[in-house]
Structure formats: C-alpha cells, structure tokens
Design an enzyme around this catalytic site. Structure first.
Site, mmCIF file in Angstrom:
data_model
loop_
_atom_site.group_PDB
_atom_site.id
_atom_site.type_symbol
_atom_site.label_atom_id
_atom_site.label_comp_id
_atom_site.label_asym_id
_atom_site.label_seq_id
_atom_site.Cartn_x
_atom_site.Cartn_y
_atom_site.Cartn_z
ATOM 1 C CG HIS A 136 -1.539 1.370 1.474
ATOM 2 N ND1 HIS A 136 -2.653 1.803 0.803
ATOM 3 C CD2 HIS A 136 -1.170 2.390 2.294
ATOM 4 C CE1 HIS A 136 -2.957 3.029 1.199
ATOM 5 N NE2 HIS A 136 -2.072 3.421 2.106
ATOM 6 C CD GLU A 182 -4.093 6.717 2.708
ATOM 7 O OE1 GLU A 182 -4.395 5.931 1.791
ATOM 8 O OE2 GLU A 182 -3.099 6.553 3.440
ATOM 9 C CB SER A 201 -2.948 0.256 -2.769
ATOM 10 O OG SER A 201 -3.740 0.809 -1.725
#
Length: 279
Positions: A136, A182, A201
């Site tokens: 990630h 994010e 991711s």
C-alpha cells in the site's frame, strides 16, 4: 530502545509490526533480509494486478510516475528508490514498523521523509488488509512523490499537521489527508481519475470510486472536507474531486487556524451523508 504500538480506529487484534526496532522518531531500517520468497511473490502478484487495472481509472500523472518505483517482481529496496526520488523531488523513504503517532508522522512529512511500513501482508490477506503494509505505501503513495507539485503538497500538509496538533485540530486536518492523499479523485481532460493511495492500491475500490453511480462526488471544498467523517472498513460513500495538484498546494497556503475555530461550532457530515451536489 523501541516504541509502543499505535492504534487508529478499532481492531480485534493488536497492531502488527515490531515496534522494538523503532528509534525515537519511530523510523527503523528496512530489514530486507527478512523477506521470504513468498513475500516477494505476494508483492509481485499485487503489483501486476493493480498495474493492469490502472488505465482509464488512475490519474495519468500516477501512471507516468509508476515506473520510477523500480522493481515490480520483488519488494524494492528503499535505498534504491531513494536514489531516484531524492534527485526528482528531494524526498526520501524511511522505514517504520507500522502506524505511527501524529507528531512523528507530521514531522517526517514536513522534512520530506515519507514513512513506509516495511512488512508485507500474508498470502491469505491478499484481497484485503486492515493496516497499511509495504505494498500500500510503496505502490499507492510513492509514485506521486516523484511529481514536484504533489510532493510539495504532502510536505506542506506535514507542516500544517504540526500546527494543527498545537491547536488541538488534528481530527479535522486528518480528514483532508483521508479525502485527498488517501482517497482523492481528480478530473483530467474532463474525466474522473483516482490519485489517492487507498484507491490506487485497492483492486475493488479503484473501479468503484471512478465508475460506480453509488457514491457522491463533491468538488473539493476545504471546510466541507474537514467536516466530513470517514470510515476505514468499507468503500467510501463520499469522494472529493480536485481539478489539479496545484489546487491542493495553493489551498494549503492558507492559515487554517481561523478555519479550525470557525468549524468547532458547526455540525459534522456523516461519511455517507448527502450534503452537496455531486459531480
């Protein structure tokens, strides 16, 4: 020396990671010799799957930067990535055992050091993992640190985080991180694309965030974003959309102190609350 593990949110198990290896600033050397062939294979399979999903869904800036990450058939060595990254934007990767407290996290970002968890998920966690692992952090976050404007935004965010901590406003600022770094979306050539690491991711949320009619997508507004709670265990029901990375950088030039003060008395928006016209 070592440090205590860090917990964000709720979990039924203790945080993973060997915090006894962490120094005072929570960093630790990447223990490259500890990776097994199974670990490298997990990274290779994750990388191949995500790379195949990127066209038409991921920001072109991310796609263009991804090769700078280096090896895709094994876990990269941080020092090898750093040789390229430092030349490009003055950033470098530092190893951490897992999630770290806010002040050390902000301090690292403010000094253009990006913390990367150095362990990788187990094969049985291939589809989903609660905590961020090395895949990630490397695949999702690091490519855009090669982009000068985005890299400057992340540093400025870290500097703002240190100020927010002193004002007791980290929760509001953390929402900006969540909904940009994010889980951010960007409009490129009139099309929605993902640039947030949590989306990039994830094999499922990448297509969902860009194509699904279910979530609402709102043009990024600083105060609306800071008032919006988020969930860590489901796909997002709200995404905020930017027009450029320059927009992010310029937005964070403002003094947030008056904003924090103003927002203290305002109601919050739920993570799935419909509160604005989508895009």
């Amino acid at each position: 020396m070592g440090q205590a593990p860090v917990v964000y949110g709720q979990s039924t198990r203790p945080p993973r990671g060997d915090y006894s290896r962490a120094s005072e600033d929570y960093t630790c050397p990447q223990d490259y010799a500890s990776y097994t062939e199974a670990d490298h294979d997990t990274y290779r399979r994750l990388y191949e799957r995500q790379r195949a999903l990127l066209p038409g869904l991921a920001s072109q800036a991310f796609i263009d930067a991804l090769p700078s990450l280096g090896a895709s058939d094994r876990i990269p060595r941080f020092e090898e990535v750093n040789e390229r990254l430092y030349k490009a934007t003055g950033w470098e990767l530092v190893g951490v055992p897992g999630l770290i407290p806010e002040v050390p996290f902000f301090t690292l970002l403010a000094n253009r050091k990006f913390p990367v968890t150095d362990w990788i998920r187990k094969p049985e966690e291939f589809e989903y993992i609660v905590e961020p692992d090395i895949f990630h952090d490397l695949f999702g976050h690091v490519p855009l640190l090669f982009n000068p404007v985005f890299a400057d935004y992340v540093q400025r965010y870290g500097q703002g985080g240190l100020k927010a901590q002193g004002l007791g406003s980290c929760e509001m600022l953390s929402r900006l991180y969540w909904y940009t770094i994010e889980f951010g979306l960007i409009r490129e050539a009139g099309q929605l694309r993902a640039y947030g690491a949590g989306i990039l991711s994830s094999s499922g949320e990448l297509a969902y965030s860009v194509q699904s009619p279910e979530p609402q997508r709102i043009p990024l507004q600083l105060e609306r974003t800071m008032r919006t709670r988020y969930k860590i265990d489901t796909y997002q029901q709200t995404y905020f959309v930017i027009d450029s990375f320059e927009q992010l950088f310029e937005m964070t030039a403002a003094d947030f102190a008056p904003i924090y003060e103003r927002l203290q008395g305002l109601p919050e928006f739920g993570a799935d609350e419909r509160g604005a016209v989508g895009v």
